[in-house]
Design a protein around this motif. Sequence first.
Motif, mmCIF file in Angstrom:
data_model
loop_
_atom_site.group_PDB
_atom_site.id
_atom_site.type_symbol
_atom_site.label_atom_id
_atom_site.label_comp_id
_atom_site.label_asym_id
_atom_site.label_seq_id
_atom_site.Cartn_x
_atom_site.Cartn_y
_atom_site.Cartn_z
ATOM 1 N N VAL A 148 0.831 -1.205 0.000
ATOM 2 C CA VAL A 148 0.000 0.000 0.000
ATOM 3 C C VAL A 148 0.869 1.260 0.000
ATOM 4 O O VAL A 148 0.617 2.213 -0.722
ATOM 5 C CB VAL A 148 -0.955 0.003 1.223
ATOM 6 N N LYS A 149 1.915 1.234 0.797
ATOM 7 C CA LYS A 149 2.732 2.448 0.985
ATOM 8 C C LYS A 149 3.852 2.613 -0.024
ATOM 9 O O LYS A 149 4.376 3.711 -0.204
ATOM 10 C CB LYS A 149 3.336 2.435 2.381
ATOM 11 N N GLY A 150 4.304 1.546 -0.641
ATOM 12 C CA GLY A 150 5.371 1.625 -1.628
ATOM 13 C C GLY A 150 6.668 2.151 -1.050
ATOM 14 O O GLY A 150 7.077 1.758 0.054
ATOM 15 N N ALA A 151 7.305 3.095 -1.763
ATOM 16 C CA ALA A 151 8.619 3.595 -1.356
ATOM 17 C C ALA A 151 8.586 4.216 0.046
ATOM 18 O O ALA A 151 9.568 4.168 0.779
ATOM 19 C CB ALA A 151 9.126 4.612 -2.373
ATOM 20 N N ARG A 152 7.448 4.791 0.409
ATOM 21 C CA ARG A 152 7.348 5.419 1.737
ATOM 22 C C ARG A 152 7.617 4.406 2.851
ATOM 23 O O ARG A 152 8.244 4.735 3.859
ATOM 24 C CB ARG A 152 5.971 6.069 1.927
ATOM 25 N N TRP A 153 7.154 3.187 2.655
ATOM 26 C CA TRP A 153 7.390 2.142 3.659
ATOM 27 C C TRP A 153 8.891 2.003 3.912
ATOM 28 O O TRP A 153 9.337 1.945 5.064
ATOM 29 C CB TRP A 153 6.796 0.801 3.185
ATOM 30 N N ALA A 154 9.655 1.984 2.822
ATOM 31 C CA ALA A 154 11.109 1.813 2.944
ATOM 32 C C ALA A 154 11.740 3.018 3.645
ATOM 33 O O ALA A 154 12.610 2.870 4.508
ATOM 34 C CB ALA A 154 11.718 1.608 1.561
ATOM 35 N N VAL A 155 11.288 4.213 3.289
ATOM 36 C CA VAL A 155 11.833 5.428 3.912
ATOM 37 C C VAL A 155 11.542 5.416 5.413
ATOM 38 O O VAL A 155 12.417 5.717 6.225
ATOM 39 C CB VAL A 155 11.262 6.694 3.232
ATOM 40 N N GLU A 156 10.340 5.010 5.773
ATOM 41 C CA GLU A 156 9.977 4.939 7.201
ATOM 42 C C GLU A 156 10.835 3.941 7.972
ATOM 43 O O GLU A 156 11.051 4.084 9.167
ATOM 44 C CB GLU A 156 8.488 4.567 7.360
ATOM 45 N N ARG A 157 11.317 2.917 7.267
ATOM 46 C CA ARG A 157 12.181 1.921 7.913
ATOM 47 C C ARG A 157 13.660 2.329 7.865
ATOM 48 O O ARG A 157 14.533 1.551 8.200
ATOM 49 C CB ARG A 157 12.037 0.557 7.230
ATOM 50 N N GLY A 158 13.927 3.540 7.382
ATOM 51 C CA GLY A 158 15.305 4.033 7.389
ATOM 52 C C GLY A 158 16.064 3.825 6.090
ATOM 53 O O GLY A 158 17.244 4.161 5.999
ATOM 54 N N PHE A 159 15.400 3.292 5.083
ATOM 55 C CA PHE A 159 16.052 3.121 3.781
ATOM 56 C C PHE A 159 15.793 4.344 2.918
ATOM 57 O O PHE A 159 14.960 4.311 2.007
ATOM 58 C CB PHE A 159 15.534 1.866 3.065
ATOM 59 N N GLY A 160 16.486 5.423 3.200
ATOM 60 C CA GLY A 160 16.323 6.610 2.373
ATOM 61 C C GLY A 160 15.751 7.772 3.145
ATOM 62 O O GLY A 160 15.672 7.740 4.384
ATOM 63 N N PHE A 161 15.369 8.791 2.403
ATOM 64 C CA PHE A 161 15.008 10.080 2.989
ATOM 65 C C PHE A 161 13.675 10.560 2.425
ATOM 66 O O PHE A 161 13.319 10.243 1.296
ATOM 67 C CB PHE A 161 16.114 11.098 2.681
ATOM 68 N N GLU A 162 12.980 11.322 3.238
ATOM 69 C CA GLU A 162 11.673 11.860 2.863
ATOM 70 C C GLU A 162 11.716 12.536 1.473
ATOM 71 O O GLU A 162 10.811 12.345 0.671
ATOM 72 C CB GLU A 162 11.233 12.844 3.957
ATOM 73 N N GLU A 163 12.786 13.306 1.202
ATOM 74 C CA GLU A 163 12.871 14.021 -0.094
ATOM 75 C C GLU A 163 12.876 13.065 -1.285
ATOM 76 O O GLU A 163 12.526 13.450 -2.395
ATOM 77 C CB GLU A 163 14.141 14.876 -0.216
ATOM 78 N N ASP A 164 13.315 11.832 -1.050
ATOM 79 C CA ASP A 164 13.364 10.865 -2.151
ATOM 80 C C ASP A 164 11.986 10.731 -2.811
ATOM 81 O O ASP A 164 11.874 10.624 -4.034
ATOM 82 C CB ASP A 164 13.789 9.477 -1.653
ATOM 83 N N LEU A 165 10.957 10.732 -1.977
ATOM 84 C CA LEU A 165 9.610 10.418 -2.459
ATOM 85 C C LEU A 165 9.125 11.389 -3.530
ATOM 86 O O LEU A 165 8.382 11.016 -4.427
ATOM 87 C CB LEU A 165 8.630 10.380 -1.284
ATOM 88 N N GLU A 166 9.573 12.631 -3.432
ATOM 89 C CA GLU A 166 9.179 13.638 -4.424
ATOM 90 C C GLU A 166 9.768 13.363 -5.797
ATOM 91 O O GLU A 166 9.352 13.960 -6.784
ATOM 92 C CB GLU A 166 9.706 15.007 -3.988
ATOM 93 N N HIS A 167 10.794 12.513 -5.831
ATOM 94 C CA HIS A 167 11.480 12.275 -7.101
ATOM 95 C C HIS A 167 11.228 10.880 -7.644
ATOM 96 O O HIS A 167 12.069 10.288 -8.304
ATOM 97 C CB HIS A 167 12.985 12.528 -6.930
ATOM 98 N N ILE A 168 10.072 10.345 -7.317
ATOM 99 C CA ILE A 168 9.673 9.031 -7.815
ATOM 100 C C ILE A 168 8.360 9.191 -8.575
ATOM 101 O O ILE A 168 7.494 9.968 -8.147
ATOM 102 C CB ILE A 168 9.486 8.030 -6.652
ATOM 103 N N GLU A 169 8.253 8.488 -9.683
ATOM 104 C CA GLU A 169 6.990 8.494 -10.425
ATOM 105 C C GLU A 169 5.840 8.176 -9.467
ATOM 106 O O GLU A 169 5.946 7.242 -8.658
ATOM 107 C CB GLU A 169 7.064 7.452 -11.552
#
Length: 473
Positions: A148-169
């Motif tokens: 359901v959450k996609g990339a956000r799930w990974a960011v929440e688990r520490g794999f990456g940064f909030e800003e990443d999400l703005e640069h994903i289709e």
Amino acid sequence: KELLVKESDYVYVLPKGTVQGQKVPVYFYLSDKLFELLEEDAIKQAANASTLPGVEGAIYVMPDVHVGYGFPVGGVMATRLEDGIISPGSIGYDINCGVRLIATNLRAEDIVPVRKQLMERILQEVPAGVGSTGKIKLSRSELREVAVKGARWAVERGFGFEEDLEHIESFGALPNADPSYVSTDAFDRGSDELGTVGSGNHFVEVQVVDEIYDQEIAKKLGLDVGQVCIMVHSGSRGFGHQVCVDYLRIARESLKRYNIDLPDMQLACMPINSEEGQAYFKAMNSAANYAFANRQILGFITADTIRKFLRISWQELGYRLIYDLAHNIGKVEIHKGKKLLVHRKGATRAFPPYNPEVPPAYRDIGQPVLIPGDIGRYSFLLVGQPRSMEISFGSACHGAGRVMSRTKAKEFVKKEGLEKILKDLVVVARGKGTIMEEIPQAYKDVSEVVRVVDALGIAKMVLRLRPVGTLKG
Ligand code: 5GP
Ligand code: MN
Ligand code: MN
């Protein structure tokens, strides 16, 4: 091939009425050289799709085309929501297979002298290969959350940064996901494959910006010659594959019920407005979100590995996600005023400047279009252009496309010798077999492919990247 009419430079058309039951014309975007490589079966597959219920406008075939399952890789098909179908085979087995490009502050000279050791380290840290499993083990409920959450799930688990999400289709999460339509088999296969590259064509590659064609746009992207980037190519692993398998079966079983007549069973499909069609759509979006999370994790752990290898901080590394896109997907989009389901299989979205779906940072330059080439030559970054909305439902090519089958590539390697073919390339993999199938000679020259989409005004060439080291599945 004789039935194709050359309409203008780079445009060949199979006019409406050429094959029985054809509802729309089929456009092939090819240079003369690529036309020579066009397979009869790929023409046939695209022609078959042009007879499907509710197909709108035209079928478009990109210059990296080759035969696929039912629908050619490099194909774009749009269907009407009211009376159209949804076709799992025209989205592909690897749902939301896609590409991510990460920029760093590193320069070629920081990496090139140590690239062998670095790639060995990446091989240790980043799981790759057939059926490879990752370090992340997911319970059923966690996997539902990923879907359901996609990339956000990974960011929440520490794999990456909030800003990443703005640069994903689609910001890394498609809204119409509902994992309750995903089978137990898919859940089982997906439980330990998140954060893994997969096999064959999939890869993690360290690259250097090699040549710039549009200085102004490159500058806006913050990219310069000599700069080190990371490219990731992977998809939804066993999770998405199983969704495709499951719904191809459901589609075949429901054909009679909906009176759908097919020229090829591989095109088995369902009305978008049917129970089965909606179920597939929700399952497919779930798998797409899994893939977004997968690339988010892969990009992050690769960057983290480089950072640790060089003993530098995140700040010194300068990790910055340029873009992440899907090239096997079905999306609801508005084209020429009509709401359509756009099937892209081995085709990349290429939205022009000022399209509301383009992230704010890129609004005036257009959506980045990431085109991998092969392990030996180069890959490209382009940006979407207005013509794409006129002549390809906002789509471009997705790679170089194969010219040699895997078997042929292996034979070629046996004849020529792997050492001689690879020369000074640094390619690491769990098995040697993959490298043999993935030699540069197995692919078309990607520069010829991107030249065509650039000339047509679908997407504009911005820069070229050359490989420093590749991790293959
Ligand atoms: P596909 O999604 O069709 O499997 O692959 C997309 C494209 O990726 C291929 O058409 C090919 O051009 C490119 N590609 C495959 N392997 C590699 C690799 O190891 N490195 C790079 N840069 N490109 C690759
Ligand atoms: Mn792919
Ligand atoms: Mn894939």
